[in-house]
Motif scaffolding. Structure first.
Motif, PDB file in Angstrom:
ATOM      1  N   HIS A 299       0.875  -1.312   0.048  1.00  0.00           N
ATOM      2  CA  HIS A 299      -0.071  -0.041  -0.018  1.00  0.00           C
ATOM      3  C   HIS A 299       0.803   1.442   0.021  1.00  0.00           C
ATOM      4  N   TYR A 300       1.716   1.390   1.150  1.00  0.00           N
ATOM      5  CA  TYR A 300       2.447   2.590   1.153  1.00  0.00           C
ATOM      6  C   TYR A 300       3.487   2.899   0.391  1.00  0.00           C
ATOM      7  N   ASP A 301       4.051   1.900  -0.326  1.00  0.00           N
ATOM      8  CA  ASP A 301       5.241   2.014  -1.068  1.00  0.00           C
ATOM      9  C   ASP A 301       4.887   2.154  -2.950  1.00  0.00           C
ATOM     10  N   LEU A 302       3.449   2.408  -3.110  1.00  0.00           N
ATOM     11  CA  LEU A 302       3.114   2.475  -4.371  1.00  0.00           C
ATOM     12  C   LEU A 302       3.783   3.688  -5.177  1.00  0.00           C
ATOM     13  N   SER A 303       3.670   4.950  -4.475  1.00  0.00           N
ATOM     14  CA  SER A 303       4.373   6.109  -5.063  1.00  0.00           C
ATOM     15  C   SER A 303       4.084   7.142  -4.312  1.00  0.00           C
ATOM     16  N   ASN A 304       5.147   7.880  -4.071  1.00  0.00           N
ATOM     17  CA  ASN A 304       4.926   9.064  -3.129  1.00  0.00           C
ATOM     18  C   ASN A 304       4.107  10.173  -3.880  1.00  0.00           C
ATOM     19  N   ASP A 305       4.419   9.963  -5.395  1.00  0.00           N
ATOM     20  CA  ASP A 305       3.807  10.957  -6.240  1.00  0.00           C
ATOM     21  C   ASP A 305       2.268  10.897  -6.474  1.00  0.00           C
ATOM     22  N   LEU A 306       1.925   9.488  -6.045  1.00  0.00           N
ATOM     23  CA  LEU A 306       0.486   9.217  -6.222  1.00  0.00           C
ATOM     24  C   LEU A 306      -0.351   9.822  -4.899  1.00  0.00           C
ATOM     25  N   PHE A 307       0.211   9.685  -3.826  1.00  0.00           N
ATOM     26  CA  PHE A 307      -0.317  10.439  -2.605  1.00  0.00           C
ATOM     27  C   PHE A 307      -0.108  11.618  -2.393  1.00  0.00           C
ATOM     28  N   ALA A 308       0.758  12.316  -3.172  1.00  0.00           N
ATOM     29  CA  ALA A 308       0.855  13.775  -3.292  1.00  0.00           C
ATOM     30  C   ALA A 308      -0.126  14.322  -4.199  1.00  0.00           C
ATOM     31  N   LEU A 309      -0.681  13.561  -5.012  1.00  0.00           N
ATOM     32  CA  LEU A 309      -1.711  14.175  -6.068  1.00  0.00           C
ATOM     33  C   LEU A 309      -3.239  14.320  -5.065  1.00  0.00           C
ATOM     34  N   PHE A 310      -3.399  13.562  -3.808  1.00  0.00           N
ATOM     35  CA  PHE A 310      -4.708  13.919  -3.433  1.00  0.00           C
ATOM     36  C   PHE A 310      -4.504  14.182  -1.815  1.00  0.00           C
ATOM     37  N   LEU A 311      -3.423  13.951  -1.167  1.00  0.00           N
ATOM     38  CA  LEU A 311      -3.240  14.555   0.179  1.00  0.00           C
ATOM     39  C   LEU A 311      -2.701  15.991   0.227  1.00  0.00           C
ATOM     40  N   ASP A 312      -2.909  16.663   1.514  1.00  0.00           N
ATOM     41  CA  ASP A 312      -2.806  17.944   1.377  1.00  0.00           C
ATOM     42  C   ASP A 312      -1.158  18.194   1.672  1.00  0.00           C
ATOM     43  N   ARG A 313      -0.598  19.471   1.784  1.00  0.00           N
ATOM     44  CA  ARG A 313       0.692  19.875   1.759  1.00  0.00           C
ATOM     45  C   ARG A 313       1.591  19.086   2.856  1.00  0.00           C
ATOM     46  N   THR A 314       0.648  18.673   4.067  1.00  0.00           N
ATOM     47  CA  THR A 314       1.468  18.032   5.188  1.00  0.00           C
ATOM     48  C   THR A 314       1.660  16.663   4.888  1.00  0.00           C
ATOM     49  N   MET A 315       1.239  16.100   3.731  1.00  0.00           N
ATOM     50  CA  MET A 315       1.284  14.425   3.540  1.00  0.00           C
ATOM     51  C   MET A 315       0.824  13.767   4.686  1.00  0.00           C
ATOM     52  N   THR A 316      -0.421  14.176   5.188  1.00  0.00           N
ATOM     53  CA  THR A 316      -1.027  13.316   6.429  1.00  0.00           C
ATOM     54  C   THR A 316      -1.792  12.434   5.734  1.00  0.00           C
ATOM     55  N   TYR A 317      -1.733  11.008   6.132  1.00  0.00           N
ATOM     56  CA  TYR A 317      -2.741  10.066   5.574  1.00  0.00           C
ATOM     57  C   TYR A 317      -3.438   9.479   6.728  1.00  0.00           C
ATOM     58  N   SER A 318      -4.283  10.411   7.572  1.00  0.00           N
ATOM     59  CA  SER A 318      -5.028   9.997   8.534  1.00  0.00           C
ATOM     60  C   SER A 318      -5.966  10.914   8.778  1.00  0.00           C
ATOM     61  N   SER A 319      -6.987  10.795   9.619  1.00  0.00           N
ATOM     62  CA  SER A 319      -8.086  11.758   9.666  1.00  0.00           C
ATOM     63  C   SER A 319      -7.586  12.904  10.236  1.00  0.00           C
ATOM     64  N   ALA A 320      -8.352  14.112   9.655  1.00  0.00           N
ATOM     65  CA  ALA A 320      -8.070  15.617  10.434  1.00  0.00           C
ATOM     66  C   ALA A 320      -8.999  15.779  11.301  1.00  0.00           C
ATOM     67  N   LEU A 321      -8.809  16.797  11.775  1.00  0.00           N
ATOM     68  CA  LEU A 321      -9.686  17.281  13.124  1.00  0.00           C
ATOM     69  C   LEU A 321     -10.319  18.782  12.568  1.00  0.00           C
ATOM     70  N   PHE A 322     -11.420  18.894  12.384  1.00  0.00           N
ATOM     71  CA  PHE A 322     -11.742  20.020  11.703  1.00  0.00           C
ATOM     72  C   PHE A 322     -12.748  21.001  12.793  1.00  0.00           C
ATOM     73  N   PRO A 323     -12.897  22.127  12.534  1.00  0.00           N
ATOM     74  CA  PRO A 323     -13.536  22.966  13.570  1.00  0.00           C
ATOM     75  C   PRO A 323     -15.207  22.309  13.420  1.00  0.00           C
ATOM     76  N   GLU A 324     -15.960  22.637  14.486  1.00  0.00           N
ATOM     77  CA  GLU A 324     -17.274  21.960  14.667  1.00  0.00           C
ATOM     78  C   GLU A 324     -17.961  23.222  14.971  1.00  0.00           C
ATOM     79  N   ALA A 325     -19.506  23.451  14.394  1.00  0.00           N
ATOM     80  CA  ALA A 325     -20.329  24.156  14.831  1.00  0.00           C
ATOM     81  C   ALA A 325     -20.833  23.928  15.958  1.00  0.00           C
ATOM     82  N   PRO A 326     -21.736  24.865  16.840  1.00  0.00           N
ATOM     83  CA  PRO A 326     -22.234  24.399  17.995  1.00  0.00           C
ATOM     84  C   PRO A 326     -23.089  23.463  18.151  1.00  0.00           C
ATOM     85  N   ASP A 327     -23.777  23.063  16.953  1.00  0.00           N
ATOM     86  CA  ASP A 327     -24.600  21.886  16.809  1.00  0.00           C
ATOM     87  C   ASP A 327     -24.019  20.711  16.428  1.00  0.00           C
ATOM     88  N   GLY A 328     -22.768  20.905  16.327  1.00  0.00           N
ATOM     89  CA  GLY A 328     -21.808  19.500  16.046  1.00  0.00           C
ATOM     90  C   GLY A 328     -21.433  19.399  14.848  1.00  0.00           C
TER      91      GLY A 328
END
Length: 441
Positions: free
Chosen positions: A164-193
């Motif tokens: 999985h992870y040795d497919l290509s760094n260039d492949l992952f760079a196409l859809f990940l953000d500039r941090t190259m973080t391949y796991s769930s992000a933590l976004f802001p939440e509105a008061p209603d969740g």
């Protein structure tokens, strides 16, 4: 004997536009994708699959469209669409290998969906009810056990990670953000969740996730940190920037090279070291052990040795912070010896744990105890949506890297399937804090 054509009903709603020719008829390389290229034959099993498809379509309110635009069964307006291009191939695949065949049928282009996530979300809701209770014995016809060659032993683990992870760094760079973080992000939440997620906010959301985990592990100036599973180095970078000394372990040579370059470019090579090392072989003593979505690849038989290793290297008073994809315990037990499409094509050798399983494993085999949990599954659904949209938009660039249409459809299904799992609550993601009882070994 030739099987009769499927009985359908005429549609009173104009059929939606047909899928592009490439989607419906693309060639499949039999050497690269042998089980996608081959359509199994089994008329009786295909007949069972047809009956099940009719039942699911009626019970879940699906619009199953045939190649001529007719419907398999009547469907309500606005129903999620499953568009069959090659119905016979679809039924024979599903009849032969169940959900693996369902996935391989999508890879082959036998079916499509205008809203893939919407369709899979309907199917992922209470999946245990898709097959009637009295027909559960049918699972024995197609359920397979994971192959021994993918068990997460020290010898197999590097091969599983490479898949999985040795497919290509260039492949992952196409859809990940500039941090190259391949796991769930933590976004802001509105008061209603409600989760507020946007593509340009993804790097900040990834940093928010990482910082929360480092805070959980009390990482600060002078901390000795062990990271199990490097990714492409963003957590190691942020821990080192806090003044910690970091040793990060990976089995991926592609990730090793890029993570080392990123750390060197940041001027933090004196504080962060990346090693090509199995977690079982780590030595030393650390004030904090952190790991992000790596335990899923360990495999259930090796959870005790994984946590014993963490226990062994954790200094007195140390803290363990783990981010893990989880599922309800009963579903984990039901799937623990089942070979799935995800295991076959995406993550060989793994198993998603439950929080209860982690709690029991640590209690039985270590001095560690789970002392804090924080679930944020809806954030993963949004993270996956952003990845999937970007991956789809850049399909031509994925192809230019040498990945064929079957690969692209494989990853589209993987990302959509995962997103649906988090949207239905079938999957969750947790940040877990583990500490020692009485701070004693």
């Amino acid at each position: 004997m030739t099987r009769p054509a499927l009985q359908t009903v005429p549609t009173t709603v104009p059929p939606q536009p047909a899928a592009p020719a490439e989607t419906a008829t693309h060639a499949v390389d039999p050497d690269r994708w042998p089980d996608v290229a081959r359509v199994p034959r089994g008329p009786l099993r295909a007949a069972v699959a047809e009956r099940l498809l009719r039942r699911v379509a009626l019970r879940r309110g699906l619009r199953v469209e045939m190649p001529d635009g007719s419907l398999l069964v009547p469907a309500p307006a606005g129903a999620p669409v499953l568009r069959l291009h090659r119905p016979e191939a679809f039924l024979h695949r599903v009849g032969a290998t169940g959900l693996i065949g369902f996935g391989e049928s999508y890879q082959a282009g036998d079916w499509d969906a205008p809203d893939l996530v919407g369709l899979l979300t309907v199917l992922a809701t209470a999946p245990e009810t898709l097959v009637p209770t009295g027909a559960q014995w049918l699972r024995r016809l197609y359920v397979q056990r994971p192959p021994a060659g993918e068990l997460g032993t020290a010898d197999n683990a590097r091969r599983n990670i490479h898949h999985h992870y040795d497919l290509s760094n260039d492949l992952f760079a196409l859809f990940l953000d500039r941090t190259m973080t391949y796991s769930s992000a933590l976004f802001p939440e509105a008061p209603d969740g409600t989760v507020t997620a946007a593509r340009d906010a993804l790097p900040e959301a990834q940093h928010r996730k990482i910082d929360r985990l480092l805070d959980l592990a009390a990482v600060g100036p002078g901390s000795r940190v062990l990271e199990i599973g490097t990714g492409w180095g963003e957590l190691a970078l942020r821990a080192a920037a806090r003044g910690a000394t970091v040793v990060s372990l990976t089995l991926s040579e592609e990730q090793l090279d890029l993570a080392r370059r990123r750390i060197a470019d940041a001027g933090l090579a004196d504080r962060a070291e990346v090693r090509l090392c199995d977690y079982r072989a780590v030595e030393g003593e650390y004030d904090a052990v952190v790991s992000v979505e790596m335990i899923e690849a360990v495999g259930r038989p090796f959870w005790p040795v994984y946590f014993r290793t963490v226990d062994r290297v954790l200094a007195p008073g140390g803290r363990v912070a783990i981010q893990a994809i989880t599922m309800p315990h009963d579903r984990m037990i039901a799937s623990s010896n089942t070979y799935t499409w995800i295991l076959k094509y995406i993550f060989p050798g793994g198993l998603i744990p439950s929080v209860q399983a982690i709690d029991r494993t640590t209690a039985r085999h270590t001095t560690l105890r789970v002392t804090g949990t924080h679930g944020f599954g809806p954030h993963y659904a949004e993270t996956l949506r952003l990845w999937r949209e970007r991956f789809t938009e850049r399909a031509a660039e994925v192809g230019a890297l040498g990945f064929d249409q079957v690969f692209r459809r494989t990853w589209e299904l993987y990302l959509a399937y995962s997103e649906a799992g988090f949207r239905t609550g079938y999957l969750d993601v947790q940040q877990l804090l583990l500490t020692r009882e009485g701070d004693a070994r």
